[in-house]
Design a protein around this motif. Sequence first.
Motif, PDB file in Angstrom:
ATOM      1  N   MET A 135       1.046  15.745   5.271  1.00  0.00           N
ATOM      2  CA  MET A 135       0.502  17.051   5.651  1.00  0.00           C
ATOM      3  C   MET A 135      -0.310  16.902   6.930  1.00  0.00           C
ATOM      4  O   MET A 135      -0.960  15.884   7.155  1.00  0.00           O
ATOM      5  N   LYS A 136      -0.273  17.949   7.755  1.00  0.00           N
ATOM      6  CA  LYS A 136      -0.984  17.959   9.030  1.00  0.00           C
ATOM      7  C   LYS A 136      -2.030  19.063   9.039  1.00  0.00           C
ATOM      8  O   LYS A 136      -1.739  20.213   8.679  1.00  0.00           O
ATOM      9  N   ASN A 137      -3.242  18.718   9.484  1.00  0.00           N
ATOM     10  CA  ASN A 137      -4.301  19.725   9.615  1.00  0.00           C
ATOM     11  C   ASN A 137      -5.277  19.258  10.685  1.00  0.00           C
ATOM     12  O   ASN A 137      -6.368  18.780  10.399  1.00  0.00           O
ATOM     13  N   GLY A 138      -4.873  19.368  11.946  1.00  0.00           N
ATOM     14  CA  GLY A 138      -5.674  18.839  13.037  1.00  0.00           C
ATOM     15  C   GLY A 138      -6.253  19.912  13.933  1.00  0.00           C
ATOM     16  O   GLY A 138      -6.127  21.113  13.673  1.00  0.00           O
ATOM     17  N   GLU A 139      -6.886  19.461  15.011  1.00  0.00           N
ATOM     18  CA  GLU A 139      -7.467  20.374  15.984  1.00  0.00           C
ATOM     19  C   GLU A 139      -6.374  21.067  16.793  1.00  0.00           C
ATOM     20  O   GLU A 139      -5.218  20.641  16.781  1.00  0.00           O
ATOM     21  N   LYS A 140      -6.781  22.093  17.529  1.00  0.00           N
ATOM     22  CA  LYS A 140      -5.850  22.731  18.449  1.00  0.00           C
ATOM     23  C   LYS A 140      -5.505  21.737  19.547  1.00  0.00           C
ATOM     24  O   LYS A 140      -6.378  21.092  20.114  1.00  0.00           O
ATOM     25  N   ALA A 141      -4.238  21.580  19.816  1.00  0.00           N
ATOM     26  CA  ALA A 141      -3.795  20.624  20.839  1.00  0.00           C
ATOM     27  C   ALA A 141      -2.725  21.285  21.700  1.00  0.00           C
ATOM     28  O   ALA A 141      -2.179  22.327  21.357  1.00  0.00           O
TER      29      ALA A 141
ATOM     30  N   GLY B 221      -6.183  14.425  11.476  1.00  0.00           N
ATOM     31  CA  GLY B 221      -5.834  15.348  10.409  1.00  0.00           C
ATOM     32  C   GLY B 221      -4.435  15.173   9.862  1.00  0.00           C
ATOM     33  O   GLY B 221      -3.740  16.149   9.583  1.00  0.00           O
ATOM     34  N   PHE B 222      -4.004  13.932   9.682  1.00  0.00           N
ATOM     35  CA  PHE B 222      -2.720  13.639   9.048  1.00  0.00           C
ATOM     36  C   PHE B 222      -2.999  12.902   7.735  1.00  0.00           C
ATOM     37  O   PHE B 222      -3.778  11.936   7.715  1.00  0.00           O
ATOM     38  N   PHE B 223      -2.344  13.353   6.665  1.00  0.00           N
ATOM     39  CA  PHE B 223      -2.591  12.780   5.346  1.00  0.00           C
ATOM     40  C   PHE B 223      -1.251  12.484   4.677  1.00  0.00           C
ATOM     41  O   PHE B 223      -0.413  13.380   4.526  1.00  0.00           O
ATOM     42  N   ALA B 224      -1.048  11.225   4.308  1.00  0.00           N
ATOM     43  CA  ALA B 224       0.236  10.784   3.765  1.00  0.00           C
ATOM     44  C   ALA B 224       0.057  10.258   2.351  1.00  0.00           C
ATOM     45  O   ALA B 224      -0.753   9.356   2.101  1.00  0.00           O
ATOM     46  N   LEU B 225       0.815  10.847   1.422  1.00  0.00           N
ATOM     47  CA  LEU B 225       0.803  10.427   0.024  1.00  0.00           C
ATOM     48  C   LEU B 225       2.199   9.930  -0.329  1.00  0.00           C
ATOM     49  O   LEU B 225       3.191  10.635  -0.112  1.00  0.00           O
ATOM     50  N   ARG B 226       2.265   8.725  -0.874  1.00  0.00           N
ATOM     51  CA  ARG B 226       3.570   8.145  -1.217  1.00  0.00           C
ATOM     52  C   ARG B 226       3.457   7.405  -2.547  1.00  0.00           C
ATOM     53  O   ARG B 226       2.492   6.660  -2.777  1.00  0.00           O
ATOM     54  N   SER B 227       4.458   7.589  -3.389  1.00  0.00           N
ATOM     55  CA  SER B 227       4.504   6.798  -4.621  1.00  0.00           C
ATOM     56  C   SER B 227       5.146   5.448  -4.372  1.00  0.00           C
ATOM     57  O   SER B 227       4.867   4.466  -5.065  1.00  0.00           O
ATOM     58  N   ASP B 228       6.004   5.388  -3.320  1.00  0.00           N
ATOM     59  CA  ASP B 228       6.739   4.176  -3.006  1.00  0.00           C
ATOM     60  C   ASP B 228       7.333   4.342  -1.615  1.00  0.00           C
ATOM     61  O   ASP B 228       7.730   5.439  -1.231  1.00  0.00           O
ATOM     62  N   TRP B 229       7.396   3.256  -0.838  1.00  0.00           N
ATOM     63  CA  TRP B 229       7.979   3.330   0.497  1.00  0.00           C
ATOM     64  C   TRP B 229       9.505   3.259   0.459  1.00  0.00           C
ATOM     65  O   TRP B 229      10.158   3.470   1.474  1.00  0.00           O
TER      66      TRP B 229
ATOM     67  N   PHE C  84       0.868  -1.183   0.000  1.00  0.00           N
ATOM     68  CA  PHE C  84       0.000   0.000   0.000  1.00  0.00           C
ATOM     69  C   PHE C  84       0.898   1.224   0.000  1.00  0.00           C
ATOM     70  O   PHE C  84       2.091   1.142   0.311  1.00  0.00           O
ATOM     71  N   THR C  85       0.343   2.351  -0.354  1.00  0.00           N
ATOM     72  CA  THR C  85       1.133   3.583  -0.395  1.00  0.00           C
ATOM     73  C   THR C  85       0.524   4.668   0.497  1.00  0.00           C
ATOM     74  O   THR C  85       1.130   5.097   1.475  1.00  0.00           O
ATOM     75  N   ASN C  86      -0.695   5.101   0.194  1.00  0.00           N
ATOM     76  CA  ASN C  86      -1.277   6.244   0.887  1.00  0.00           C
ATOM     77  C   ASN C  86      -1.987   5.832   2.170  1.00  0.00           C
ATOM     78  O   ASN C  86      -2.422   4.690   2.329  1.00  0.00           O
ATOM     79  N   SER C  87      -2.123   6.788   3.098  1.00  0.00           N
ATOM     80  CA  SER C  87      -2.840   6.552   4.350  1.00  0.00           C
ATOM     81  C   SER C  87      -3.287   7.886   4.917  1.00  0.00           C
ATOM     82  O   SER C  87      -2.782   8.947   4.536  1.00  0.00           O
ATOM     83  N   LYS C  88      -4.239   7.831   5.844  1.00  0.00           N
ATOM     84  CA  LYS C  88      -4.741   9.074   6.441  1.00  0.00           C
ATOM     85  C   LYS C  88      -5.298   8.812   7.824  1.00  0.00           C
ATOM     86  O   LYS C  88      -5.674   7.690   8.163  1.00  0.00           O
ATOM     87  N   LEU C  89      -5.342   9.878   8.612  1.00  0.00           N
ATOM     88  CA  LEU C  89      -5.967   9.867   9.935  1.00  0.00           C
ATOM     89  C   LEU C  89      -7.032  10.961   9.917  1.00  0.00           C
ATOM     90  O   LEU C  89      -6.732  12.149  10.087  1.00  0.00           O
ATOM     91  N   ASP C  90      -8.269  10.575   9.681  1.00  0.00           N
ATOM     92  CA  ASP C  90      -9.339  11.550   9.505  1.00  0.00           C
ATOM     93  C   ASP C  90      -9.584  12.397  10.746  1.00  0.00           C
ATOM     94  O   ASP C  90      -9.819  13.603  10.645  1.00  0.00           O
ATOM     95  N   TRP C  91      -9.560  11.767  11.925  1.00  0.00           N
ATOM     96  CA  TRP C  91      -9.832  12.509  13.149  1.00  0.00           C
ATOM     97  C   TRP C  91      -8.670  13.423  13.515  1.00  0.00           C
ATOM     98  O   TRP C  91      -8.875  14.567  13.910  1.00  0.00           O
TER      99      TRP C  91
END
Length: 326
Positions: free
Chosen positions: A269-275, A248-256, A239-246
Amino acid sequence: SAYKKTRSKLFFDEIIARVVSYYEYSYPFHERSGKFAYGVVHPFSTAIRGKHLGLLFRDLVHEPHFDTKTMAYFLNAIYQSFDHVQQKFSKTGNHLTYQLEYIMENGFRFNELKAASRPQTGWVEDSVKRTSQLLFAELYPDGMNRELSPQYHGDYAHKFRRYMELASQYGYQEAYSEDYQNRLNACFDAYFSLYLPDYRKVAFGDAWPTRTSEKNFRYRSDDPKHLYLASRGKEGTPFTNSKLDWAGFFALRSDWNLHRGDRGIGLVMKNGEKAGWHNQPDNLSFELRAYGRTLMSDASQQRYSGNSAITRMREKYRQTRVHNTV
Protein backbone atom coordinates in the motif's frame (compact mmCIF):
# COMPACT_ATOMS: atom_id res chain seq x y z
CA SER A 1 27.28 -2.56 -36.74
CA ALA A 2 27.88 -2.62 -40.52
CA TYR A 3 31.21 -0.91 -40.06
CA LYS A 4 32.26 -3.27 -37.27
CA LYS A 5 31.56 -6.24 -39.51
CA THR A 6 33.21 -4.92 -42.68
CA ARG A 7 35.63 -2.15 -41.63
CA SER A 8 34.63 -0.56 -44.92
CA LYS A 9 35.46 3.13 -45.34
CA LEU A 10 32.10 3.50 -47.07
CA PHE A 11 30.26 2.86 -43.80
CA PHE A 12 32.78 4.87 -41.79
CA ASP A 13 32.27 7.92 -44.03
CA GLU A 14 28.50 7.62 -43.66
CA ILE A 15 28.78 7.63 -39.86
CA ILE A 16 30.98 10.71 -39.90
CA ALA A 17 28.81 12.47 -42.49
CA ARG A 18 25.78 12.15 -40.23
CA VAL A 19 27.66 13.47 -37.22
CA VAL A 20 29.06 16.39 -39.19
CA SER A 21 25.71 17.20 -40.81
CA TYR A 22 23.88 17.32 -37.50
CA TYR A 23 26.40 19.38 -35.60
CA GLU A 24 27.17 21.83 -38.39
CA TYR A 25 23.45 22.57 -38.55
CA SER A 26 22.68 22.78 -34.86
CA TYR A 27 25.83 23.98 -33.05
CA PRO A 28 26.52 26.19 -31.31
CA PHE A 29 23.09 25.96 -29.68
CA HIS A 30 20.95 29.06 -29.71
CA GLU A 31 17.27 29.70 -29.15
CA ARG A 32 16.44 29.31 -32.85
CA SER A 33 18.19 26.08 -33.74
CA GLY A 34 15.64 25.17 -36.39
CA LYS A 35 14.35 21.63 -36.43
CA PHE A 36 16.76 20.71 -33.63
CA ALA A 37 15.38 23.35 -31.23
CA TYR A 38 14.12 20.60 -28.93
CA GLY A 39 17.72 20.07 -27.89
CA VAL A 40 17.89 23.64 -26.66
CA VAL A 41 14.99 23.33 -24.23
CA HIS A 42 15.60 19.70 -23.31
CA PRO A 43 19.04 19.18 -21.74
CA PHE A 44 18.23 15.52 -21.07
CA SER A 45 18.16 14.84 -24.83
CA THR A 46 21.37 16.79 -25.32
CA ALA A 47 23.07 14.82 -22.53
CA ILE A 48 22.07 11.53 -24.16
CA ARG A 49 23.50 12.65 -27.51
CA GLY A 50 26.67 13.77 -25.78
CA LYS A 51 26.98 10.40 -24.10
CA HIS A 52 26.67 8.53 -27.39
CA LEU A 53 29.13 10.90 -29.06
CA GLY A 54 31.66 10.03 -26.38
CA LEU A 55 31.09 6.31 -26.86
CA LEU A 56 31.28 6.64 -30.65
CA PHE A 57 34.55 8.56 -30.31
CA ARG A 58 35.92 5.81 -28.06
CA ASP A 59 35.01 3.13 -30.61
CA LEU A 60 36.32 4.96 -33.68
CA VAL A 61 39.33 6.99 -32.56
CA HIS A 62 41.85 4.20 -33.26
CA GLU A 63 40.40 3.29 -36.66
CA PRO A 64 42.65 4.00 -39.69
CA HIS A 65 40.02 6.27 -41.27
CA PHE A 66 39.81 8.56 -38.22
CA ASP A 67 41.72 11.73 -39.16
CA THR A 68 42.40 15.03 -37.40
CA LYS A 69 39.44 16.79 -39.02
CA THR A 70 37.11 14.08 -37.75
CA MET A 71 38.61 14.40 -34.28
CA ALA A 72 38.04 18.16 -34.34
CA TYR A 73 34.37 17.68 -35.22
CA PHE A 74 33.88 15.14 -32.45
CA LEU A 75 35.63 17.13 -29.75
CA ASN A 76 33.78 20.32 -30.68
CA ALA A 77 30.42 18.52 -30.69
CA ILE A 78 31.15 16.89 -27.32
CA TYR A 79 32.20 20.25 -25.87
CA GLN A 80 29.11 22.02 -27.23
CA SER A 81 26.82 19.26 -25.92
CA PHE A 82 27.98 19.22 -22.34
CA ASP A 83 28.61 22.95 -22.16
CA HIS A 84 24.94 23.35 -23.05
CA VAL A 85 23.84 20.73 -20.50
CA GLN A 86 25.87 22.37 -17.74
CA GLN A 87 24.18 25.71 -18.44
CA LYS A 88 20.68 24.22 -18.49
CA PHE A 89 20.67 21.41 -15.92
CA SER A 90 17.23 20.16 -14.95
CA LYS A 91 16.32 21.45 -11.50
CA THR A 92 15.56 18.06 -9.99
CA GLY A 93 14.36 14.51 -10.71
CA ASN A 94 15.71 11.53 -12.59
CA HIS A 95 16.60 13.60 -15.69
CA LEU A 96 19.15 15.49 -13.60
CA THR A 97 20.72 12.24 -12.39
CA TYR A 98 21.33 11.14 -15.99
CA GLN A 99 22.73 14.52 -17.03
CA LEU A 100 25.22 14.48 -14.16
CA GLU A 101 26.32 10.91 -14.86
CA TYR A 102 27.03 11.63 -18.53
CA ILE A 103 28.82 14.92 -17.89
CA MET A 104 30.97 13.29 -15.18
CA GLU A 105 31.87 10.31 -17.41
CA ASN A 106 32.90 12.55 -20.27
CA GLY A 107 34.67 14.98 -17.98
CA PHE A 108 36.98 12.19 -16.92
CA ARG A 109 37.23 10.76 -20.47
CA PHE A 110 38.05 14.10 -22.10
CA ASN A 111 39.92 15.78 -19.26
CA GLU A 112 42.24 17.46 -21.77
CA LEU A 113 39.40 19.87 -22.52
CA LYS A 114 39.61 23.02 -20.41
CA ALA A 115 35.85 22.88 -19.83
CA ALA A 116 36.29 19.44 -18.26
CA SER A 117 39.34 20.06 -16.09
CA ARG A 118 38.68 23.64 -14.97
CA PRO A 119 38.86 23.87 -11.15
CA GLN A 120 35.52 24.02 -9.29
CA THR A 121 33.34 24.88 -12.30
CA GLY A 122 34.64 22.30 -14.81
CA TRP A 123 32.65 19.21 -15.74
CA VAL A 124 34.58 16.98 -13.34
CA GLU A 125 34.66 19.00 -10.14
CA ASP A 126 31.23 20.54 -10.68
CA SER A 127 29.59 17.15 -11.22
CA VAL A 128 31.43 15.58 -8.26
CA LYS A 129 30.25 18.37 -5.98
CA ARG A 130 26.67 18.25 -7.27
CA THR A 131 26.35 14.47 -7.08
CA SER A 132 27.80 14.24 -3.58
CA GLN A 133 24.97 16.53 -2.43
CA LEU A 134 22.17 15.50 -4.77
CA LEU A 135 21.49 12.17 -3.07
CA PHE A 136 20.25 13.94 0.09
CA ALA A 137 17.91 16.15 -1.94
CA GLU A 138 16.47 13.33 -4.05
CA LEU A 139 16.09 10.56 -1.44
CA TYR A 140 14.10 10.44 1.77
CA PRO A 141 15.97 9.30 4.90
CA ASP A 142 14.40 5.84 4.39
CA GLY A 143 16.06 5.68 0.94
CA MET A 144 13.01 6.07 -1.32
CA ASN A 145 13.18 8.56 -4.18
CA ARG A 146 11.12 11.71 -3.70
CA GLU A 147 9.21 11.07 -6.92
CA LEU A 148 7.77 8.08 -5.03
CA SER A 149 8.29 6.08 -8.21
CA PRO A 150 8.87 2.32 -7.89
CA GLN A 151 9.64 2.09 -11.61
CA TYR A 152 12.43 4.68 -11.52
CA HIS A 153 13.80 3.80 -8.10
CA GLY A 154 16.44 1.55 -9.62
CA ASP A 155 17.69 4.46 -11.74
CA TYR A 156 18.27 6.51 -8.61
CA ALA A 157 19.98 3.68 -6.74
CA HIS A 158 22.37 2.77 -9.54
CA LYS A 159 23.10 6.37 -10.54
CA PHE A 160 24.11 7.33 -6.99
CA ARG A 161 26.21 4.19 -6.77
CA ARG A 162 27.78 4.93 -10.17
CA TYR A 163 28.76 8.48 -9.17
CA MET A 164 30.72 7.29 -6.15
CA GLU A 165 32.39 4.42 -7.98
CA LEU A 166 33.36 6.53 -11.00
CA ALA A 167 34.68 9.42 -8.91
CA SER A 168 36.65 6.99 -6.72
CA GLN A 169 38.44 5.62 -9.79
CA TYR A 170 39.88 9.10 -10.38
CA GLY A 171 40.74 10.01 -6.79
CA TYR A 172 37.60 11.88 -5.72
CA GLN A 173 36.32 9.31 -3.22
CA GLU A 174 36.61 11.71 -0.27
CA ALA A 175 33.80 13.82 -1.72
CA TYR A 176 31.32 11.06 -0.81
CA SER A 177 30.81 10.96 2.93
CA GLU A 178 29.86 8.14 5.28
CA ASP A 179 26.37 9.67 5.40
CA TYR A 180 26.25 9.37 1.61
CA GLN A 181 27.11 5.66 1.80
CA ASN A 182 24.51 5.09 4.53
CA ARG A 183 21.77 6.82 2.53
CA LEU A 184 22.81 4.86 -0.56
CA ASN A 185 22.48 1.61 1.39
CA ALA A 186 19.01 2.73 2.50
CA CYS A 187 18.16 3.37 -1.15
CA PHE A 188 18.88 -0.27 -2.00
CA ASP A 189 17.03 -1.40 1.15
CA ALA A 190 13.96 0.50 -0.07
CA TYR A 191 13.53 -2.18 -2.75
CA PHE A 192 12.07 -4.46 -0.06
CA SER A 193 8.91 -2.38 0.16
CA LEU A 194 8.29 -2.24 -3.59
CA TYR A 195 7.82 -5.95 -4.25
CA LEU A 196 5.06 -8.49 -3.97
CA PRO A 197 5.78 -12.25 -3.87
CA ASP A 198 7.45 -13.72 -6.99
CA TYR A 199 9.71 -10.64 -7.34
CA ARG A 200 6.81 -8.70 -8.85
CA LYS A 201 7.36 -4.94 -8.52
CA VAL A 202 4.31 -2.76 -7.90
CA ALA A 203 3.26 -0.39 -10.69
CA PHE A 204 2.26 2.79 -8.85
CA GLY A 205 2.66 6.04 -10.79
CA ASP A 206 4.28 6.12 -14.23
CA ALA A 207 5.11 2.45 -14.37
CA TRP A 208 4.18 -0.90 -15.81
CA PRO A 209 3.90 -4.35 -14.23
CA THR A 210 7.39 -5.77 -13.84
CA ARG A 211 8.52 -9.18 -12.69
CA THR A 212 12.26 -9.21 -12.09
CA SER A 213 14.43 -11.80 -10.37
CA GLU A 214 16.86 -12.30 -7.52
CA LYS A 215 19.54 -10.31 -9.40
CA ASN A 216 18.09 -7.01 -8.16
CA PHE A 217 19.23 -7.91 -4.66
CA ARG A 218 22.80 -8.97 -5.43
CA TYR A 219 24.26 -5.48 -5.16
CA ARG A 220 24.12 -5.62 -1.36
CA SER A 221 24.46 -9.35 -0.82
CA ASP A 222 26.70 -8.61 2.17
CA ASP A 223 23.47 -7.68 3.97
CA PRO A 224 21.56 -10.74 5.31
CA LYS A 225 18.15 -9.61 4.01
CA HIS A 226 19.48 -8.87 0.54
CA LEU A 227 21.31 -12.18 0.59
CA TYR A 228 18.06 -13.97 1.48
CA LEU A 229 16.36 -12.63 -1.65
CA ALA A 230 19.46 -12.86 -3.85
CA SER A 231 19.90 -16.56 -3.00
CA ARG A 232 16.17 -17.42 -3.23
CA GLY A 233 16.09 -18.18 0.48
CA LYS A 234 19.09 -20.51 0.55
CA GLU A 235 21.15 -18.08 2.65
CA GLY A 236 20.65 -14.93 4.69
CA THR A 237 17.95 -13.88 7.11
CA PRO A 238 14.31 -14.68 6.27
CA PHE A 239 11.80 -11.83 6.60
CA THR A 240 8.39 -10.99 5.23
CA ASN A 241 7.09 -7.49 6.02
CA SER A 242 8.78 -4.13 5.37
CA LYS A 243 7.94 -0.44 5.33
CA LEU A 244 9.19 2.98 4.30
CA ASP A 245 8.01 5.38 6.99
CA TRP A 246 9.09 8.58 5.24
CA ALA A 247 7.89 7.64 1.76
CA GLY A 248 4.73 5.90 2.93
CA PHE A 249 5.07 2.42 1.43
CA PHE A 250 3.93 -0.57 3.48
CA ALA A 251 4.44 -4.18 2.39
CA LEU A 252 2.80 -7.19 4.02
CA ARG A 253 3.74 -10.67 2.84
CA SER A 254 3.05 -14.14 4.17
CA ASP A 255 5.78 -15.57 1.94
CA TRP A 256 8.09 -14.31 -0.82
CA ASN A 257 7.42 -17.45 -2.90
CA LEU A 258 11.12 -17.76 -3.67
CA HIS A 259 10.80 -21.39 -4.74
CA ARG A 260 8.02 -20.83 -7.31
CA GLY A 261 5.50 -22.97 -5.49
CA ASP A 262 2.60 -20.55 -5.95
CA ARG A 263 2.71 -19.78 -2.28
CA GLY A 264 2.45 -16.44 -0.57
CA ILE A 265 0.03 -13.57 -0.17
CA GLY A 266 1.37 -10.06 -0.54
CA LEU A 267 -0.05 -6.56 -0.32
CA VAL A 268 1.76 -3.26 -0.87
CA MET A 269 0.00 0.00 0.00
CA LYS A 270 1.13 3.55 -0.78
CA ASN A 271 0.38 6.64 1.30
CA GLY A 272 3.04 9.28 0.73
CA GLU A 273 3.46 13.01 0.32
CA LYS A 274 2.45 14.92 -2.77
CA ALA A 275 5.16 14.37 -5.37
CA GLY A 276 5.76 15.35 -8.96
CA TRP A 277 7.24 13.94 -12.13
CA HIS A 278 6.35 10.24 -12.34
CA ASN A 279 4.11 10.18 -9.29
CA GLN A 280 0.31 10.16 -9.50
CA PRO A 281 -2.54 11.17 -7.09
CA ASP A 282 -2.96 7.60 -5.84
CA ASN A 283 -2.52 7.68 -2.07
CA LEU A 284 -4.04 4.68 -0.28
CA SER A 285 -3.81 2.68 -3.47
CA PHE A 286 -2.67 -0.91 -3.13
CA GLU A 287 -1.73 -4.01 -5.10
CA LEU A 288 -2.57 -7.55 -4.01
CA ARG A 289 -1.05 -10.83 -5.15
CA ALA A 290 -1.85 -14.32 -3.87
CA TYR A 291 -0.83 -17.87 -4.79
CA GLY A 292 0.90 -16.91 -8.01
CA ARG A 293 -1.80 -14.57 -9.30
CA THR A 294 -2.19 -10.79 -9.22
CA LEU A 295 -5.64 -10.05 -7.82
CA MET A 296 -5.50 -6.24 -7.68
CA SER A 297 -3.14 -4.42 -10.05
CA ASP A 298 -2.56 -0.69 -10.36
CA ALA A 299 -3.63 0.89 -13.65
CA SER A 300 -0.12 2.42 -13.88
CA GLN A 301 0.56 4.48 -17.03
CA GLN A 302 -0.29 3.78 -20.64
CA ARG A 303 1.61 6.48 -22.52
CA TYR A 304 3.85 9.45 -21.65
CA SER A 305 3.29 11.89 -24.48
CA GLY A 306 2.03 12.30 -28.01
CA ASN A 307 -0.99 13.75 -29.76
CA SER A 308 -4.13 15.06 -28.04
CA ALA A 309 -5.73 11.60 -27.89
CA ILE A 310 -2.70 10.18 -26.08
CA THR A 311 -2.66 13.16 -23.71
CA ARG A 312 -6.32 12.51 -22.84
CA MET A 313 -5.51 8.85 -22.20
CA ARG A 314 -2.64 9.84 -19.93
CA GLU A 315 -4.82 12.23 -17.94
CA LYS A 316 -7.51 9.56 -17.63
CA TYR A 317 -5.16 7.02 -16.08
CA ARG A 318 -3.66 9.60 -13.72
CA GLN A 319 -6.98 10.20 -11.96
CA THR A 320 -7.41 9.04 -8.38
CA ARG A 321 -10.61 7.16 -9.24
CA VAL A 322 -8.73 4.93 -11.69
CA HIS A 323 -6.51 3.58 -8.89
CA ASN A 324 -7.27 1.03 -6.18
CA THR A 325 -7.67 3.71 -3.53
CA VAL A 326 -9.50 2.95 -0.26
